[in-house]
Scaffold this motif. Structure first.
Motif, PDB file in Angstrom:
ATOM      1  N   GLY A  59       0.815  -1.618  -0.101  1.00  0.00           N
ATOM      2  CA  GLY A  59      -0.005  -0.160  -0.279  1.00  0.00           C
ATOM      3  C   GLY A  59       0.917   2.192   0.195  1.00  0.00           C
ATOM      4  N   ALA A  60       2.301   1.202   1.095  1.00  0.00           N
ATOM      5  CA  ALA A  60       2.794   2.568   0.225  1.00  0.00           C
ATOM      6  C   ALA A  60       3.108   3.010  -0.784  1.00  0.00           C
ATOM      7  CB  ALA A  60       4.662   1.851   1.338  1.00  0.00           C
ATOM      8  N   ILE A  61       3.255   2.369  -1.582  1.00  0.00           N
ATOM      9  CA  ILE A  61       4.001   2.176  -2.980  1.00  0.00           C
ATOM     10  C   ILE A  61       2.617   2.626  -4.428  1.00  0.00           C
ATOM     11  CG2 ILE A  61       6.091   2.084  -2.716  1.00  0.00           C
ATOM     12  CD1 ILE A  61       4.916  -0.136  -4.594  1.00  0.00           C
ATOM     13  N   ALA A  62       1.524   2.005  -3.561  1.00  0.00           N
ATOM     14  CA  ALA A  62       0.359   2.555  -4.363  1.00  0.00           C
ATOM     15  C   ALA A  62       0.019   3.253  -5.131  1.00  0.00           C
ATOM     16  CB  ALA A  62      -1.162   2.255  -3.907  1.00  0.00           C
ATOM     17  N   ARG A  63       0.573   4.538  -5.365  1.00  0.00           N
ATOM     18  CA  ARG A  63      -0.129   6.081  -6.189  1.00  0.00           C
ATOM     19  C   ARG A  63       1.431   5.407  -6.956  1.00  0.00           C
ATOM     20  NH1 ARG A  63      -1.777  11.409  -3.345  1.00  0.00           N
ATOM     21  NH2 ARG A  63      -3.406  10.363  -3.460  1.00  0.00           N
ATOM     22  N   VAL A  64       2.992   5.481  -6.685  1.00  0.00           N
ATOM     23  CA  VAL A  64       3.502   5.397  -7.803  1.00  0.00           C
ATOM     24  C   VAL A  64       2.814   4.063  -8.724  1.00  0.00           C
ATOM     25  CG1 VAL A  64       5.619   4.949  -7.796  1.00  0.00           C
ATOM     26  CG2 VAL A  64       5.608   6.404  -6.154  1.00  0.00           C
ATOM     27  N   CYS A  65       2.698   3.121  -8.207  1.00  0.00           N
ATOM     28  CA  CYS A  65       2.622   2.323  -9.060  1.00  0.00           C
ATOM     29  C   CYS A  65       1.522   2.771  -9.921  1.00  0.00           C
ATOM     30  CB  CYS A  65       2.069   0.678  -8.045  1.00  0.00           C
ATOM     31  SG  CYS A  65       2.885  -0.239  -7.365  1.00  0.00           S
ATOM     32  N   ALA A  66       0.491   2.992  -9.240  1.00  0.00           N
ATOM     33  CA  ALA A  66      -0.863   3.356 -10.308  1.00  0.00           C
ATOM     34  C   ALA A  66      -0.255   4.392 -11.148  1.00  0.00           C
ATOM     35  CB  ALA A  66      -2.290   4.122  -9.751  1.00  0.00           C
ATOM     36  N   ALA A  67       0.900   5.684 -10.781  1.00  0.00           N
ATOM     37  CA  ALA A  67       1.275   6.504 -11.856  1.00  0.00           C
ATOM     38  C   ALA A  67       2.105   5.567 -12.774  1.00  0.00           C
ATOM     39  CB  ALA A  67       2.532   7.030 -11.021  1.00  0.00           C
ATOM     40  N   LEU A  68       2.144   4.285 -12.591  1.00  0.00           N
ATOM     41  CA  LEU A  68       2.868   3.507 -13.602  1.00  0.00           C
ATOM     42  C   LEU A  68       2.070   3.330 -14.466  1.00  0.00           C
ATOM     43  CD1 LEU A  68       5.788   2.649 -14.301  1.00  0.00           C
ATOM     44  CD2 LEU A  68       6.436   1.242 -12.330  1.00  0.00           C
ATOM     45  N   CYS A  69       1.275   2.523 -14.237  1.00  0.00           N
ATOM     46  CA  CYS A  69       0.494   1.807 -15.205  1.00  0.00           C
ATOM     47  C   CYS A  69      -0.139   2.424 -15.538  1.00  0.00           C
ATOM     48  CB  CYS A  69      -0.381   1.167 -14.046  1.00  0.00           C
ATOM     49  SG  CYS A  69      -0.315  -0.196 -12.215  1.00  0.00           S
ATOM     50  N   ALA A  70      -0.544   3.686 -15.323  1.00  0.00           N
ATOM     51  CA  ALA A  70      -0.860   4.633 -16.268  1.00  0.00           C
ATOM     52  C   ALA A  70       0.244   5.216 -17.637  1.00  0.00           C
ATOM     53  CB  ALA A  70      -1.236   6.282 -16.137  1.00  0.00           C
ATOM     54  N   LEU A  71       1.256   5.010 -16.550  1.00  0.00           N
ATOM     55  CA  LEU A  71       2.333   5.480 -18.222  1.00  0.00           C
ATOM     56  C   LEU A  71       2.376   3.968 -18.980  1.00  0.00           C
ATOM     57  CD1 LEU A  71       4.811   6.568 -15.973  1.00  0.00           C
ATOM     58  CD2 LEU A  71       3.701   7.534 -17.800  1.00  0.00           C
ATOM     59  N   LEU A  72       2.357   2.758 -18.198  1.00  0.00           N
ATOM     60  CA  LEU A  72       3.025   1.444 -19.326  1.00  0.00           C
ATOM     61  C   LEU A  72       1.346   1.451 -20.171  1.00  0.00           C
ATOM     62  CD1 LEU A  72       3.894  -0.984 -16.895  1.00  0.00           C
ATOM     63  CD2 LEU A  72       5.085  -0.339 -18.640  1.00  0.00           C
ATOM     64  N   GLY A  73       0.185   2.122 -19.614  1.00  0.00           N
ATOM     65  CA  GLY A  73      -1.067   1.854 -20.271  1.00  0.00           C
ATOM     66  C   GLY A  73      -1.420   2.619 -21.633  1.00  0.00           C
ATOM     67  N   VAL A  74      -0.650   3.849 -21.848  1.00  0.00           N
ATOM     68  CA  VAL A  74      -0.239   5.035 -22.505  1.00  0.00           C
ATOM     69  C   VAL A  74       0.393   4.277 -23.632  1.00  0.00           C
ATOM     70  CG1 VAL A  74       0.653   6.646 -24.131  1.00  0.00           C
ATOM     71  CG2 VAL A  74      -0.146   7.081 -21.106  1.00  0.00           C
ATOM     72  N   GLY A  75       1.808   3.249 -22.886  1.00  0.00           N
ATOM     73  CA  GLY A  75       2.333   2.015 -24.058  1.00  0.00           C
ATOM     74  C   GLY A  75       2.113   1.923 -24.883  1.00  0.00           C
ATOM     75  N   GLY A  76       0.508   1.130 -24.390  1.00  0.00           N
ATOM     76  CA  GLY A  76       0.314  -0.184 -24.311  1.00  0.00           C
ATOM     77  C   GLY A  76      -0.911   0.302 -25.686  1.00  0.00           C
ATOM     78  N   ILE A  77      -1.143   1.463 -25.464  1.00  0.00           N
ATOM     79  CA  ILE A  77      -2.397   2.349 -26.409  1.00  0.00           C
ATOM     80  C   ILE A  77      -1.360   2.747 -27.514  1.00  0.00           C
ATOM     81  CG2 ILE A  77      -3.194   5.001 -27.057  1.00  0.00           C
ATOM     82  CD1 ILE A  77      -4.504   4.216 -23.967  1.00  0.00           C
ATOM     83  N   ALA A  78      -0.215   3.488 -27.761  1.00  0.00           N
ATOM     84  CA  ALA A  78       0.116   2.946 -28.806  1.00  0.00           C
ATOM     85  C   ALA A  78       0.381   2.364 -29.502  1.00  0.00           C
ATOM     86  CB  ALA A  78       1.804   3.963 -28.081  1.00  0.00           C
ATOM     87  N   ALA A  79       1.017   1.312 -28.815  1.00  0.00           N
ATOM     88  CA  ALA A  79       0.637  -0.381 -29.735  1.00  0.00           C
ATOM     89  C   ALA A  79       0.313  -0.859 -30.007  1.00  0.00           C
ATOM     90  CB  ALA A  79       1.780  -1.232 -28.793  1.00  0.00           C
ATOM     91  N   ALA A  80      -1.357  -0.739 -29.453  1.00  0.00           N
ATOM     92  CA  ALA A  80      -2.022  -1.419 -29.653  1.00  0.00           C
ATOM     93  C   ALA A  80      -2.815  -0.332 -31.576  1.00  0.00           C
ATOM     94  CB  ALA A  80      -3.201  -1.318 -29.487  1.00  0.00           C
ATOM     95  N   TRP A  81      -2.495   0.985 -30.893  1.00  0.00           N
ATOM     96  CA  TRP A  81      -3.049   1.677 -32.125  1.00  0.00           C
ATOM     97  C   TRP A  81      -2.097   1.516 -34.187  1.00  0.00           C
ATOM     98  CZ3 TRP A  81      -6.650   3.509 -33.989  1.00  0.00           C
ATOM     99  CH2 TRP A  81      -6.793   4.398 -35.175  1.00  0.00           C
ATOM    100  N   TYR A  82      -0.670   1.541 -33.214  1.00  0.00           N
ATOM    101  CA  TYR A  82       0.192   0.972 -34.598  1.00  0.00           C
ATOM    102  C   TYR A  82       0.161   0.052 -34.489  1.00  0.00           C
ATOM    103  CZ  TYR A  82       4.437   0.558 -36.869  1.00  0.00           C
ATOM    104  OH  TYR A  82       5.696   0.680 -38.275  1.00  0.00           O
ATOM    105  N   GLN A  83      -0.227  -1.158 -34.231  1.00  0.00           N
ATOM    106  CA  GLN A  83      -0.093  -2.186 -34.916  1.00  0.00           C
ATOM    107  C   GLN A  83      -1.721  -2.618 -35.679  1.00  0.00           C
ATOM    108  OE1 GLN A  83      -1.648  -5.113 -32.161  1.00  0.00           O
ATOM    109  NE2 GLN A  83      -2.044  -7.047 -33.859  1.00  0.00           N
ATOM    110  N   TYR A  84      -2.413  -1.675 -34.863  1.00  0.00           N
ATOM    111  CA  TYR A  84      -3.864  -1.727 -36.452  1.00  0.00           C
ATOM    112  C   TYR A  84      -3.695  -0.943 -37.358  1.00  0.00           C
ATOM    113  CZ  TYR A  84      -8.881   0.045 -37.620  1.00  0.00           C
ATOM    114  OH  TYR A  84      -9.848   0.112 -38.388  1.00  0.00           O
TER     115      TYR A  84
END
Length: 155
Positions: A59-84
């Motif tokens: 729990g102490a790092i939950a906020r940092v992990c949430a931010a990292l998940c969002a950044l990774l998700g943006v990378g996933g959006i870019a990858a999926a869009w490029y693939q499509y």
């Protein structure tokens, strides 16, 4: 007891691991071989899932992990869009970023049942309920980014 931020991170992890599970069922049961961009997205889903689990249980790092998940998700959006939008129109996705990254990481050879590249991007362009897999993946990445931002901004 889990906070609302931790519950959101758990949901993110479950969605990520379910997405990879569905991809593996599609590949190994329904004979839909993945391309380089497909397996790169699998890696991104797994990374988000692991980071989200870490945030949910530490729990102490939950906020940092949430931010990292969002950044990774943006990378996933870019990858999926490029693939499509780009890679699905190409006869071969060899030497694209995804192909070089996955081959360079050695994951395709070390864990071929999960990260093996067995099709070109054009061949891997498959519809599910009228939408290409890449668009479903794109939509899930958008949901993950929204959930991660909500977890980040929770008090």
């Amino acid at each position: 007891m889990f906070s609302s931020r931790q519950r959101l991170l758990l949901l993110i992890a479950v969605l990520c691991f379910a997405a990879v599970g569905l991809a593996l069922v599609s590949q190994h049961v329904f004979d839909m071989p993945p391309c380089a961009w497909c397996v790169l997205q699998r890696l991104i889903y797994l990374a988000i899932g692991v980071v989200a689990l870490a945030g949910a249980f530490a729990g102490a790092i939950a906020r940092v992990c949430a931010a990292l998940c969002a950044l990774l998700g943006v990378g996933g959006i870019a990858a999926a869009w490029y693939q499509y939008d780009v890679a699905a129109q190409m006869f071969s996705c060899s030497q694209t970023f995804a192909d070089r990254f996955m081959s360079g990481s050695g994951l395709d050879g070390a864990v071929p049942w999960l990260f093996g590249i067995f099709a070109s991007c054009m061949d891997a362009s498959v519809d599910l309920l009228g939408l290409e897999y890449a668009l479903w993946s794109l939509a899930l990445f958008v949901v993950l980014v929204i959930a991660a931002l909500r977890a980040l901004l929770r008090r």
